[in-house]
Motif scaffolding. Structure first.
Motif, PDB file in Angstrom:
ATOM      1  N   GLU A 379      23.267 -33.552  18.571  1.00  0.00           N
ATOM      2  CA  GLU A 379      24.313 -34.386  19.167  1.00  0.00           C
ATOM      3  C   GLU A 379      24.080 -35.860  18.846  1.00  0.00           C
ATOM      4  O   GLU A 379      25.014 -36.599  18.523  1.00  0.00           O
ATOM      5  CB  GLU A 379      24.355 -34.178  20.685  1.00  0.00           C
ATOM      6  CG  GLU A 379      24.851 -32.803  21.112  1.00  0.00           C
ATOM      7  CD  GLU A 379      24.910 -32.675  22.630  1.00  0.00           C
ATOM      8  OE1 GLU A 379      24.560 -33.669  23.322  1.00  0.00           O
ATOM      9  OE2 GLU A 379      25.292 -31.601  23.121  1.00  0.00           O
ATOM     10  N   VAL A 380      22.814 -36.291  18.953  1.00  0.00           N
ATOM     11  CA  VAL A 380      22.486 -37.698  18.684  1.00  0.00           C
ATOM     12  C   VAL A 380      22.703 -38.011  17.208  1.00  0.00           C
ATOM     13  O   VAL A 380      23.233 -39.072  16.848  1.00  0.00           O
ATOM     14  CB  VAL A 380      21.028 -38.007  19.105  1.00  0.00           C
ATOM     15  CG1 VAL A 380      20.680 -39.469  18.815  1.00  0.00           C
ATOM     16  CG2 VAL A 380      20.822 -37.707  20.585  1.00  0.00           C
ATOM     17  N   VAL A 381      22.326 -37.084  16.322  1.00  0.00           N
ATOM     18  CA  VAL A 381      22.527 -37.290  14.882  1.00  0.00           C
ATOM     19  C   VAL A 381      24.016 -37.433  14.580  1.00  0.00           C
ATOM     20  O   VAL A 381      24.435 -38.306  13.800  1.00  0.00           O
ATOM     21  CB  VAL A 381      21.903 -36.137  14.070  1.00  0.00           C
ATOM     22  CG1 VAL A 381      22.303 -36.229  12.597  1.00  0.00           C
ATOM     23  CG2 VAL A 381      20.379 -36.151  14.206  1.00  0.00           C
ATOM     24  N   ASP A 382      24.852 -36.592  15.191  1.00  0.00           N
ATOM     25  CA  ASP A 382      26.302 -36.672  14.969  1.00  0.00           C
ATOM     26  C   ASP A 382      26.853 -38.022  15.439  1.00  0.00           C
ATOM     27  O   ASP A 382      27.719 -38.625  14.779  1.00  0.00           O
ATOM     28  CB  ASP A 382      27.018 -35.539  15.707  1.00  0.00           C
ATOM     29  CG  ASP A 382      26.785 -34.179  15.044  1.00  0.00           C
ATOM     30  OD1 ASP A 382      26.398 -34.164  13.852  1.00  0.00           O
ATOM     31  OD2 ASP A 382      26.972 -33.150  15.721  1.00  0.00           O
ATOM     32  N   SER A 387      28.920 -43.427  14.033  1.00  0.00           N
ATOM     33  CA  SER A 387      28.873 -44.882  14.218  1.00  0.00           C
ATOM     34  C   SER A 387      28.597 -45.634  12.917  1.00  0.00           C
ATOM     35  O   SER A 387      28.921 -46.823  12.803  1.00  0.00           O
ATOM     36  CB  SER A 387      27.813 -45.249  15.265  1.00  0.00           C
ATOM     37  OG  SER A 387      26.510 -44.969  14.766  1.00  0.00           O
ATOM     38  N   THR A 388      27.994 -44.965  11.943  1.00  0.00           N
ATOM     39  CA  THR A 388      27.686 -45.632  10.671  1.00  0.00           C
ATOM     40  C   THR A 388      28.615 -45.180   9.537  1.00  0.00           C
ATOM     41  O   THR A 388      28.436 -45.589   8.386  1.00  0.00           O
ATOM     42  CB  THR A 388      26.219 -45.349  10.264  1.00  0.00           C
ATOM     43  OG1 THR A 388      26.014 -43.920  10.217  1.00  0.00           O
ATOM     44  CG2 THR A 388      25.244 -45.962  11.257  1.00  0.00           C
ATOM     45  N   LEU A 399      26.641 -38.947   2.833  1.00  0.00           N
ATOM     46  CA  LEU A 399      25.726 -38.658   3.933  1.00  0.00           C
ATOM     47  C   LEU A 399      25.622 -37.145   4.102  1.00  0.00           C
ATOM     48  O   LEU A 399      26.634 -36.470   4.332  1.00  0.00           O
ATOM     49  CB  LEU A 399      26.205 -39.290   5.237  1.00  0.00           C
ATOM     50  CG  LEU A 399      25.358 -38.997   6.487  1.00  0.00           C
ATOM     51  CD1 LEU A 399      23.940 -39.538   6.318  1.00  0.00           C
ATOM     52  CD2 LEU A 399      26.013 -39.591   7.733  1.00  0.00           C
ATOM     53  N   ILE A 400      24.431 -36.607   3.981  1.00  0.00           N
ATOM     54  CA  ILE A 400      24.192 -35.170   4.101  1.00  0.00           C
ATOM     55  C   ILE A 400      23.371 -34.916   5.363  1.00  0.00           C
ATOM     56  O   ILE A 400      22.316 -35.528   5.574  1.00  0.00           O
ATOM     57  CB  ILE A 400      23.427 -34.644   2.866  1.00  0.00           C
ATOM     58  CG1 ILE A 400      24.228 -34.923   1.583  1.00  0.00           C
ATOM     59  CG2 ILE A 400      23.133 -33.155   3.008  1.00  0.00           C
ATOM     60  CD1 ILE A 400      23.468 -34.635   0.310  1.00  0.00           C
ATOM     61  N   LEU A 401      23.836 -34.014   6.207  1.00  0.00           N
ATOM     62  CA  LEU A 401      23.124 -33.674   7.451  1.00  0.00           C
ATOM     63  C   LEU A 401      22.594 -32.250   7.344  1.00  0.00           C
ATOM     64  O   LEU A 401      23.353 -31.309   7.080  1.00  0.00           O
ATOM     65  CB  LEU A 401      24.065 -33.780   8.654  1.00  0.00           C
ATOM     66  CG  LEU A 401      24.760 -35.132   8.877  1.00  0.00           C
ATOM     67  CD1 LEU A 401      25.629 -35.062  10.122  1.00  0.00           C
ATOM     68  CD2 LEU A 401      23.736 -36.249   8.993  1.00  0.00           C
ATOM     69  N   THR A 402      21.309 -32.094   7.546  1.00  0.00           N
ATOM     70  CA  THR A 402      20.691 -30.764   7.560  1.00  0.00           C
ATOM     71  C   THR A 402      19.932 -30.639   8.873  1.00  0.00           C
ATOM     72  O   THR A 402      18.705 -30.784   8.940  1.00  0.00           O
ATOM     73  CB  THR A 402      19.741 -30.573   6.359  1.00  0.00           C
ATOM     74  OG1 THR A 402      20.442 -30.900   5.156  1.00  0.00           O
ATOM     75  CG2 THR A 402      19.249 -29.137   6.277  1.00  0.00           C
ATOM     76  N   VAL A 403      20.676 -30.415   9.939  1.00  0.00           N
ATOM     77  CA  VAL A 403      20.101 -30.337  11.287  1.00  0.00           C
ATOM     78  C   VAL A 403      20.536 -29.021  11.914  1.00  0.00           C
ATOM     79  O   VAL A 403      21.690 -28.883  12.336  1.00  0.00           O
ATOM     80  CB  VAL A 403      20.551 -31.525  12.159  1.00  0.00           C
ATOM     81  CG1 VAL A 403      19.898 -31.447  13.535  1.00  0.00           C
ATOM     82  CG2 VAL A 403      20.238 -32.852  11.486  1.00  0.00           C
ATOM     83  N   PRO A 404      19.660 -28.025  11.983  1.00  0.00           N
ATOM     84  CA  PRO A 404      20.026 -26.720  12.550  1.00  0.00           C
ATOM     85  C   PRO A 404      20.508 -26.853  14.001  1.00  0.00           C
ATOM     86  O   PRO A 404      19.960 -27.642  14.787  1.00  0.00           O
ATOM     87  CB  PRO A 404      18.725 -25.917  12.474  1.00  0.00           C
ATOM     88  CG  PRO A 404      17.905 -26.595  11.416  1.00  0.00           C
ATOM     89  CD  PRO A 404      18.262 -28.045  11.499  1.00  0.00           C
ATOM     90  N   ASP A 405      21.524 -26.081  14.362  1.00  0.00           N
ATOM     91  CA  ASP A 405      22.052 -26.121  15.727  1.00  0.00           C
ATOM     92  C   ASP A 405      21.104 -25.487  16.742  1.00  0.00           C
ATOM     93  O   ASP A 405      21.199 -25.754  17.942  1.00  0.00           O
ATOM     94  CB  ASP A 405      23.407 -25.396  15.786  1.00  0.00           C
ATOM     95  CG  ASP A 405      24.476 -26.152  15.002  1.00  0.00           C
ATOM     96  OD1 ASP A 405      24.376 -27.391  14.928  1.00  0.00           O
ATOM     97  OD2 ASP A 405      25.390 -25.484  14.470  1.00  0.00           O
ATOM     98  N   ARG A 416      17.467 -44.653  23.188  1.00  0.00           N
ATOM     99  CA  ARG A 416      16.428 -45.137  22.280  1.00  0.00           C
ATOM    100  C   ARG A 416      16.266 -44.217  21.070  1.00  0.00           C
ATOM    101  O   ARG A 416      15.958 -44.685  19.969  1.00  0.00           O
ATOM    102  CB  ARG A 416      15.096 -45.269  23.039  1.00  0.00           C
ATOM    103  CG  ARG A 416      15.112 -46.328  24.127  1.00  0.00           C
ATOM    104  CD  ARG A 416      15.446 -47.701  23.567  1.00  0.00           C
ATOM    105  NE  ARG A 416      15.503 -48.726  24.606  1.00  0.00           N
ATOM    106  CZ  ARG A 416      15.745 -50.006  24.383  1.00  0.00           C
ATOM    107  NH1 ARG A 416      15.980 -50.417  23.148  1.00  0.00           N
ATOM    108  NH2 ARG A 416      15.793 -50.880  25.375  1.00  0.00           N
ATOM    109  N   LEU A 417      16.478 -42.915  21.252  1.00  0.00           N
ATOM    110  CA  LEU A 417      16.453 -42.011  20.109  1.00  0.00           C
ATOM    111  C   LEU A 417      17.603 -42.343  19.150  1.00  0.00           C
ATOM    112  O   LEU A 417      17.423 -42.350  17.924  1.00  0.00           O
ATOM    113  CB  LEU A 417      16.561 -40.561  20.577  1.00  0.00           C
ATOM    114  CG  LEU A 417      16.558 -39.480  19.480  1.00  0.00           C
ATOM    115  CD1 LEU A 417      15.302 -39.568  18.621  1.00  0.00           C
ATOM    116  CD2 LEU A 417      16.688 -38.092  20.107  1.00  0.00           C
ATOM    117  N   GLY A 418      18.762 -42.660  19.727  1.00  0.00           N
ATOM    118  CA  GLY A 418      19.883 -43.091  18.900  1.00  0.00           C
ATOM    119  C   GLY A 418      19.568 -44.382  18.161  1.00  0.00           C
ATOM    120  O   GLY A 418      19.946 -44.560  16.992  1.00  0.00           O
ATOM    121  N   GLN A 419      18.849 -45.284  18.832  1.00  0.00           N
ATOM    122  CA  GLN A 419      18.458 -46.551  18.196  1.00  0.00           C
ATOM    123  C   GLN A 419      17.511 -46.308  17.024  1.00  0.00           C
ATOM    124  O   GLN A 419      17.633 -46.949  15.966  1.00  0.00           O
ATOM    125  CB  GLN A 419      17.805 -47.463  19.239  1.00  0.00           C
ATOM    126  CG  GLN A 419      17.470 -48.851  18.716  1.00  0.00           C
ATOM    127  CD  GLN A 419      16.858 -49.729  19.813  1.00  0.00           C
ATOM    128  OE1 GLN A 419      16.809 -49.352  20.993  1.00  0.00           O
ATOM    129  NE2 GLN A 419      16.406 -50.912  19.428  1.00  0.00           N
TER     130      GLN A 419
END
Length: 537
Positions: A379-382, A387-388, A399-405, A416-419
């Motif tokens: 969720e934070v990665v999305d 935002s970017t 931008l390539i996202l490889t984050v397993p659900d 802060r993790l988002g930061q």
């Protein structure tokens, strides 16, 4: 023990021989203890401090040779010099006595002048040996003191250690240590006092310390062997004031007091001077740390104040620029739009700088606290990707996202993790040319903590195909305000604070961050943070 006086143990089963020798030795200033056999001699050695033993060989119960064997087995007795006085003058007896540790062997009847010369020679060697051992003990003690002092930079602890060693080694009924504050001593550590020092007001007037003025004026240890009741402790009879120096300034005073007059001997004073020299450096370092803390607190307060004061006008400037750009207050031409966009862009940049400075200040002062809870990383990665998105698309980057659900939740502060992720992605698109690629990956892994326990973690990487970092500059990449020397990279605006803040935020999450980079090929930043169900609060 001085040059003319010694404690001598005479061991002989013949009363007349023993008493005659004792009287002759006492006549020249020695103190004599008598024993009629080896066993009684051993008992005497447990009750008296003996400098030299004059020993007969042929005795009942325990003879001289047996006593020599017993002395060798006891570390505190084996170095006492022994002169054998025996009627047995055969070579075998002499050789055996020397082999068992006797320093000399005189046959009876002995010449008294020769015996006195042998005694003086033995005592001279023992004095040198005792001085050497005392010096070695003092060095060992001071090394231990240094080890304890070097383990802390906290002023109160430094003074507690110093005072404790002082009282332990030289004695006294009470002691205190503190720093000067005008005409008072601010006490940081004390022992042996009851009502004389108060915790809520730990100050002592220098007038209560008879030796204080002498110590401060002369810069040397002041010893008052007879204070006639004057002192901090009730019924004080003797007092020592030791000033500790840094360069030419007194930085602390050590006070020792006793209810006995003439409490301390010259060797005690010498030790305290040595202790003071060693403690002075530790006290000076602790003072520097305290000054640094105060400076950091002042800096944090200043940054906080300035940040607050800047944000108000920046918000106002940005608000008015947005209103003018909306066209609600009249039409504006292209040049005016450009100017207003520049104003808004610079206000946003200033706002980021103020936020970064605020974060750095709070991190350094330990005032930045996390609100941790189980968080879904995807969720934070999305959110960060959204935002970017505009900046990435503006440079036609991919931008390539490889984050397993199905990744387990992480234990983190969501904002802060988002930061952390935003800083890394912003760095990636900022230093990656047009048509470049940015990849965010995440996976579950195990890490070993400081207690050698296996801890489940989430490993996140942000890779780019950008400018990369010069190898000689990679060690400084997490330093505050570091921008590097690459001309192309310096064309992108930045404060050099983002990566420093990111590193600190990752470590606040009990994580770790690292990177690998090849100049002109790209950089990959990695960080790990704990899985929520594997985190120990």
């Amino acid at each position: 023990m001085n040059d003319t006086h010694a404690h001598i143990l005479v061991v002989d089963d013949n009363d007349i021989n023993r008493d005659t020798l004792a009287r002759r030795l006492e006549k020249v200033g020695h103190e004599v203890i008598e024993a009629e056999n080896g066993r009684i001699a051993l008992e005497a050695l447990t009750q008296h401090c003996i400098d030299i033993i004059l020993l007969d060989v042929m005795m009942p119960v325990m003879n001289g040779f047996e006593l020599l064997l017993a002395l060798k087995e006891q570390p505190n007795l084996k170095n006492i010099p022994v002169i054998i006085l025996s009627a047995a003058d055969d070579t075998d007896s002499i050789v055996r006595g020397i082999e068992l540790g006797a320093e000399d062997y005189l046959a009876k009847p002995y010449n008294m002048s020769l015996l006195k010369a042998r005694i003086n020679a033995s005592l001279g060697r023992k004095r040198l040996y005792d001085k050497e051992q005392a010096r070695l003990r003092e060095i060992a003690i001071l090394q231990q003191v240094d080890a304890e002092l070097n383990a802390t930079l906290e002023m109160r602890r430094v003074m507690e250690i110093t005072l404790s060693w002082a009282l332990r080694q030289v004695g006294g009924d009470a002691g205190a240590m503190g720093v000067l504050n005008e005409d008072r001593l601010h006490i940081y550590a004390s022992q042996g006092y009851t009502y004389e020092i108060y915790e809520d007001s730990p100050f002592v007037l220098l007038d209560q310390l008879p030796g204080a003025q002498f110590a401060l004026h002369t810069g040397t240890l002041a010893y008052e062997p007879e204070t006639a009741g004057a002192g901090l402790l009730a019924r004080t009879q003797s007092q020592i004031i030791l000033p500790l120096y840094r360069e030419t300034a007194v930085i602390a005073l050590l006070v020792l007091e006793s209810t006995q007059p003439n409490q301390w001997q010259p060797e005690h004073v010498d030790f305290l001077r040595q202790l003071g020299n060693h403690a002075a450096s530790a006290v000076a370092n602790a003072q520097l740390v305290e000054a640094l803390k105060l400076a950091n607190e002042a800096k944090s307060e200043f940054v906080s104040f300035v940040s607050h004061e800047l944000k108000i006008p920046m918000t106002s400037i940005k608000g008015y620029a947005d209103i003018l750009l909306s066209g609600n207050f009249g039409s504006i031409n292209e040049a005016q739009i450009t100017f207003l966009d520049t104003i808004r862009s610079n206000v946003n940049r200033m706002n980021r700088l103020v936020s970064d400075l605020t974060d750095v200040s709070r991190l350094e002062s330990g005032q930045l606290h996390l609100e941790t809870q189980p968080i879904q990383l995807a969720e934070v990665v999305d959110e960060v990707a959204a935002s970017t998105k505009a900046q990435i698309e503006a440079k036609r980057q991919t931008l390539i996202l490889t984050v397993p659900d199905n990744l387990p939740d992480v234990w983190a502060d969501r904002n802060r993790l988002g930061q952390i992720l935003t800083n890394l992605v912003s760095n990636a698109y900022k230093y990656t040319p047009e048509n470049g690629r940015i990849t965010i990956c995440a996976e579950e892994m195990n890490s070993v903590n400081e207690e050698a326990e296996i801890q489940p973690m989430i490993h996140v990487s942000v890779a780019d195909t950008g400018l990369g970092i010069k190898e000689e500059e990679q060690k400084a990449i997490f330093n505050k305000f570091f921008r590097g020397s690459d001309d192309e990279a310096l064309q992108s605006p930045g404060t050099g604070l983002g990566l420093n803040i990111t590193k600190n935020l990752v470590e606040l999450h009990d994580g770790r961050i690292w990177f690998e980079s090849k100049y002109r090929e790209g950089t990959t930043f990695h960080f790990i943070i704990p899985v929520a169900n594997g985190h120990h609060e």
